[in-house]
Motif scaffolding. Structure first.
Motif, PDB file in Angstrom:
ATOM      1  N   VAL A 266       0.857  -1.183   0.000  1.00 19.57           N
ATOM      2  CA  VAL A 266       0.000   0.000   0.000  1.00 19.57           C
ATOM      3  C   VAL A 266       0.891   1.230   0.000  1.00 19.57           C
ATOM      4  N   VAL A 267       0.637   2.145  -0.911  1.00 20.43           N
ATOM      5  CA  VAL A 267       1.365   3.409  -0.971  1.00 20.43           C
ATOM      6  C   VAL A 267       0.418   4.534  -0.577  1.00 20.43           C
ATOM      7  N   ILE A 268       0.823   5.348   0.396  1.00 16.48           N
ATOM      8  CA  ILE A 268       0.062   6.538   0.771  1.00 16.48           C
ATOM      9  C   ILE A 268       0.884   7.751   0.346  1.00 16.48           C
ATOM     10  N   LEU A 269       0.347   8.473  -0.622  1.00 11.85           N
ATOM     11  CA  LEU A 269       1.021   9.630  -1.186  1.00 11.85           C
ATOM     12  C   LEU A 269       0.468  10.899  -0.547  1.00 11.85           C
ATOM     13  N   ARG A 270       1.380  11.756  -0.054  1.00 10.51           N
ATOM     14  CA  ARG A 270       0.976  12.974   0.646  1.00 10.51           C
ATOM     15  C   ARG A 270       1.567  14.213  -0.040  1.00 10.51           C
ATOM     16  N   PRO A 271       0.936  14.704  -1.084  1.00  8.03           N
ATOM     17  CA  PRO A 271       1.412  15.945  -1.692  1.00  8.03           C
ATOM     18  C   PRO A 271       1.036  17.154  -0.848  1.00  8.03           C
ATOM     19  N   THR A 272       1.757  18.250  -1.036  1.00  7.50           N
ATOM     20  CA  THR A 272       1.428  19.502  -0.349  1.00  7.50           C
ATOM     21  C   THR A 272       0.422  20.262  -1.231  1.00  7.50           C
ATOM     22  N   LEU A 273       0.638  21.543  -1.498  1.00  8.49           N
ATOM     23  CA  LEU A 273      -0.315  22.321  -2.297  1.00  8.49           C
ATOM     24  C   LEU A 273      -0.040  22.086  -3.780  1.00  8.49           C
ATOM     25  N   ILE A 274      -0.966  21.450  -4.464  1.00  9.91           N
ATOM     26  CA  ILE A 274      -0.773  21.067  -5.861  1.00  9.91           C
ATOM     27  C   ILE A 274      -1.233  22.197  -6.780  1.00  9.91           C
ATOM     28  N   GLU A 275      -0.333  22.582  -7.682  1.00  7.03           N
ATOM     29  CA  GLU A 275      -0.672  23.640  -8.630  1.00  7.03           C
ATOM     30  C   GLU A 275      -0.416  23.166 -10.063  1.00  7.03           C
ATOM     31  N   SER A 276      -0.351  24.077 -11.016  1.00  6.24           N
ATOM     32  CA  SER A 276      -0.339  23.759 -12.444  1.00  6.24           C
ATOM     33  C   SER A 276       0.897  22.962 -12.871  1.00  6.24           C
ATOM     34  N   THR A 277       0.817  22.378 -14.048  1.00  4.69           N
ATOM     35  CA  THR A 277       1.906  21.546 -14.563  1.00  4.69           C
ATOM     36  C   THR A 277       3.181  22.358 -14.762  1.00  4.69           C
ATOM     37  N   PHE A 278       4.289  21.729 -14.483  1.00  2.00           N
ATOM     38  CA  PHE A 278       5.606  22.351 -14.656  1.00  2.00           C
ATOM     39  C   PHE A 278       6.126  22.150 -16.083  1.00  2.00           C
ATOM     40  N   GLU A 279       5.984  20.914 -16.578  1.00  2.00           N
ATOM     41  CA  GLU A 279       6.515  20.591 -17.908  1.00  2.00           C
ATOM     42  C   GLU A 279       5.550  19.796 -18.766  1.00  2.00           C
ATOM     43  N   GLU A 280       4.854  18.826 -18.173  1.00  4.37           N
ATOM     44  CA  GLU A 280       4.136  17.832 -18.963  1.00  4.37           C
ATOM     45  C   GLU A 280       2.630  17.835 -18.712  1.00  4.37           C
ATOM     46  N   PRO A 281       1.862  17.551 -19.766  1.00  4.13           N
ATOM     47  CA  PRO A 281       2.310  17.371 -21.159  1.00  4.13           C
ATOM     48  C   PRO A 281       2.721  18.691 -21.820  1.00  4.13           C
ATOM     49  N   PHE A 282       2.393  19.801 -21.136  1.00  2.00           N
ATOM     50  CA  PHE A 282       2.893  21.127 -21.508  1.00  2.00           C
ATOM     51  C   PHE A 282       2.775  21.995 -20.264  1.00  2.00           C
ATOM     52  N   PRO A 283       3.570  23.048 -20.152  1.00  2.96           N
ATOM     53  CA  PRO A 283       3.586  23.850 -18.922  1.00  2.96           C
ATOM     54  C   PRO A 283       2.291  24.652 -18.726  1.00  2.96           C
ATOM     55  N   GLY A 284       1.900  24.785 -17.457  1.00  3.49           N
ATOM     56  CA  GLY A 284       0.845  25.714 -17.079  1.00  3.49           C
ATOM     57  C   GLY A 284      -0.582  25.210 -17.148  1.00  3.49           C
ATOM     58  N   TRP A 285      -0.784  23.900 -17.454  1.00  4.29           N
ATOM     59  CA  TRP A 285      -2.173  23.426 -17.500  1.00  4.29           C
ATOM     60  C   TRP A 285      -2.723  23.309 -16.088  1.00  4.29           C
ATOM     61  N   ILE A 286      -3.944  23.788 -15.930  1.00  6.57           N
ATOM     62  CA  ILE A 286      -4.618  23.705 -14.629  1.00  6.57           C
ATOM     63  C   ILE A 286      -6.114  23.691 -14.885  1.00  6.57           C
ATOM     64  N   GLU A 287      -6.847  23.153 -13.961  1.00  7.83           N
ATOM     65  CA  GLU A 287      -8.297  23.087 -14.090  1.00  7.83           C
ATOM     66  C   GLU A 287      -8.920  23.494 -12.765  1.00  7.83           C
ATOM     67  N   GLY A 288      -9.606  24.619 -12.758  1.00  2.00           N
ATOM     68  CA  GLY A 288     -10.209  25.118 -11.524  1.00  2.00           C
ATOM     69  C   GLY A 288      -9.181  25.824 -10.659  1.00  2.00           C
ATOM     70  N   TYR A 289      -9.661  26.668  -9.764  1.00  2.00           N
ATOM     71  CA  TYR A 289      -8.772  27.369  -8.845  1.00  2.00           C
ATOM     72  C   TYR A 289      -8.255  26.406  -7.788  1.00  2.00           C
ATOM     73  N   LYS A 290      -6.945  26.362  -7.606  1.00  3.08           N
ATOM     74  CA  LYS A 290      -6.346  25.551  -6.554  1.00  3.08           C
ATOM     75  C   LYS A 290      -6.031  26.438  -5.354  1.00  3.08           C
ATOM     76  N   ALA A 291      -5.250  25.921  -4.416  1.00  2.00           N
ATOM     77  CA  ALA A 291      -5.134  26.532  -3.091  1.00  2.00           C
ATOM     78  C   ALA A 291      -4.779  28.017  -3.113  1.00  2.00           C
ATOM     79  N   LEU A 292      -3.743  28.400  -3.855  1.00  2.00           N
ATOM     80  CA  LEU A 292      -3.265  29.779  -3.826  1.00  2.00           C
ATOM     81  C   LEU A 292      -3.989  30.689  -4.809  1.00  2.00           C
ATOM     82  N   ASP A 293      -4.658  30.117  -5.774  1.00  2.00           N
ATOM     83  CA  ASP A 293      -5.149  30.891  -6.906  1.00  2.00           C
ATOM     84  C   ASP A 293      -6.230  31.925  -6.584  1.00  2.00           C
TER      85      ASP A 293
END
Length: 489
Positions: A266-293
């Motif tokens: 079992v893997v438990i993944l704990r990301p912090t504040l998730i924001e837009s893509t850095f590189e893939e499949p292209f930079p800057g993709w996001i959907e909806g306002y995330k934590a800081l937006d």
């Protein structure tokens, strides 16, 4: 921390996912889509991906798959690769299943449920109620009780080799402090009269259900009950020393998976504040306002000139594509090793590439000064340096000159927002231990490091915010939803 010598053979990420059947929840959400896209782009030989979709029937589930995934701009690289056969490829790989966490067998048709039990090799549980302060009864049902049913379902899967649960790094944190990659046990560290309660997850759920029932019986009016359930969620989060009700229920969800999953990696993944893509499949993709937006865009539109925040507080941000890469690497490692146990990964940037709130708003000032937004009259909005207030009362007083109803409404909105963000924006010394996650980098081959990058040291935060993230939010979200206003607070 120096990585060990790169393993020439690597973790075996692509090999692990080849010819596998994967069952994914939350696939129509932000992170779920990025995960599905990455799998289909780099491992097109994956056998099938079953997607549990909240829908009344199969037709509705197929419609959601078409409109929210197949037609999504996120998948344009795969579309370009496959050309005219793109939709055929997608329909051959993706199987939508109408379901509901709140129902037996996850609301699936019995035939589909039997098919999944027999075929699925990997379960990826991303779906959750992500509202920070929702009704306590709703959050507990969707993030905890439904997970009990999900775990029971997983135990019946004949060929399951790995279960992954996406949690949150903040679900483990008593701010301030260091969050370690270790199990949560709310029943142990919550004290009453200075003594550990020593409660199991089942007992904790029973306690919360009893409290919910008492409130429901006392409050009969539906509108009043809505408000009281939200307040109850806030009170219960405070009791458990959590920032909000979402993080409380994610903590309890971890306990369900950790204690009840059984003999399986079992893997438990704990990301912090998730924001837009850095590189893939292209930079800057996001959907909806995330934590800081919401704060960033409120500042850019001139509505918000100050906020309750410690400018020296660390703000841990991780791009969604790098989170997905870490997730796939951890899954491959433990799926290939086949050692039973629960493995924790904090996916965080604080240790290797710290970022402060002051840094973020410096980047925002630079961006909106160079690329000013316009108000509803077409006039460029001039932003000033963000003001930081030491307390919410000080923040309220600073905006107390409001005289119009619209201004008062705006002040109320941002006061509530300040209260929600206070636990994250006020403490200078919050850090996330990510030793396990960084160790994964040392086990990867050079080819894997190129294909599945999650080395946060490589991020130039100024470049990310000014050239990738803020333009991405404006293009993919803000520009489609809002007419700008020149009202200020």
């Amino acid at each position: 921390m120096a990585f060990r010598q790169k393993n020439e053979r690597g973790v075996g990420i692509v090999n692990f996912f080849e010819h596998k059947t994967i069952f994914v929840t939350g696939a129509t959400g932000f992170m779920g889509k990025v995960f599905v896209e990455k799998i289909l782009r780099v491992v097109p030989t994956v056998k099938k991906i079953y997607l549990l979709v909240r829908a009344h029937d199969a037709e509705t589930a197929m419609h959601r798959l078409k409109t929210q995934i197949i037609d999504s701009k996120l998948f344009k690289v795969i579309r370009e690769k496959h050309g005219q056969s793109y939709e055929e490829f997608m329909w051959n790989k993706l199987v939508p299943i109408s379901g509901d966490f709140g129902k037996p067998c996850l609301g699936m048709d019995t035939n589909f449920a039997s098919l999944v039990r027999n075929e699925v090799n990997v379960i990826v549980h991303i779906g959750a109620n992500t509202k920070w302060n929702d009704r306590h009864d709703v959050a507990l049902e969707l993030n905890v009780k439904s997970l009990l049913r999900f775990v029971d379902f997983a135990k019946d899967c004949m060929n399951l080799v790995l279960f992954l649960y996406v949690s949150s790094a903040f679900a483990t944190q008593e701010i301030p402090g260091v969050t370690f990659e270790k199990p949560i046990d709310l029943g142990q560290y919550i004290t009453e009269d200075g003594e550990a309660l020593g409660l199991s997850i089942e007992q904790l759920i029973d306690i919360e259900m009893r409290i919910i029932s008492e409130v429901a019986l006392r409050i009969q009016e539906e509108e009043d009950q809505e408000k009281e359930m939200i307040k109850l969620g806030m009170r219960r989060a405070k009791y458990y020393k959590m920032a909000n009700n979402y993080l409380l229920t994610k903590s309890m969800g971890e306990m369900v998976v950790t204690k009840l999953m059984g003999k399986l990696p079992v893997v438990i993944l704990r990301p912090t504040l998730i924001e837009s893509t850095f590189e893939e499949p292209f930079p800057g993709w996001i959907e909806g306002y995330k934590a800081l937006d919401p704060i960033i865009l409120s500042y850019g539109t001139g509505q918000l000139e100050g906020f309750r925040a410690n400018p020296n507080a660390t703000m841990d941000v991780v791009p969604v594509d790098m989170v997905t890469n870490a997730m796939m690497t951890a899954m491959a490692k433990h799926g290939n090793e086949k050692k039973h146990g629960v493995y924790f990964y904090n996916v965080a940037s604080t240790v290797v590439n710290p970022l402060t709130i002051h840094d973020i708003f410096n980047f925002c000032t630079n961006y909106f000064t160079s690329h000013p937004l316009k108000d509803s009259n077409g006039v460029k909005i001039i932003v000033k340096d963000m003001k930081f207030f030491e307390s919410i009362p000080e923040f309220i007083i600073a905006g107390s000159g409001a005289v119009t109803a619209s201004y008062a409404k705006l002040q109320y909105k941002f006061t509530r927002m300040a209260a929600l963000y206070e636990p994250f924006f006020s403490i200078p010394g919050a850090w996330f231990d990510d030793k396990n996650t960084r160790n994964l980098l040392g086990e990867m081959s050079l080819e894997e490091l190129n294909m599945f990058n999650f080395d946060f040291k490589c991020i130039d935060w100024k470049d990310y915010f000014t050239n990738i993230h803020i333009p991405g939010v404006y293009h993919h979200v803000f520009n489609k939803k809002k007419t700008l206003s020149s009202s200020r607070l």
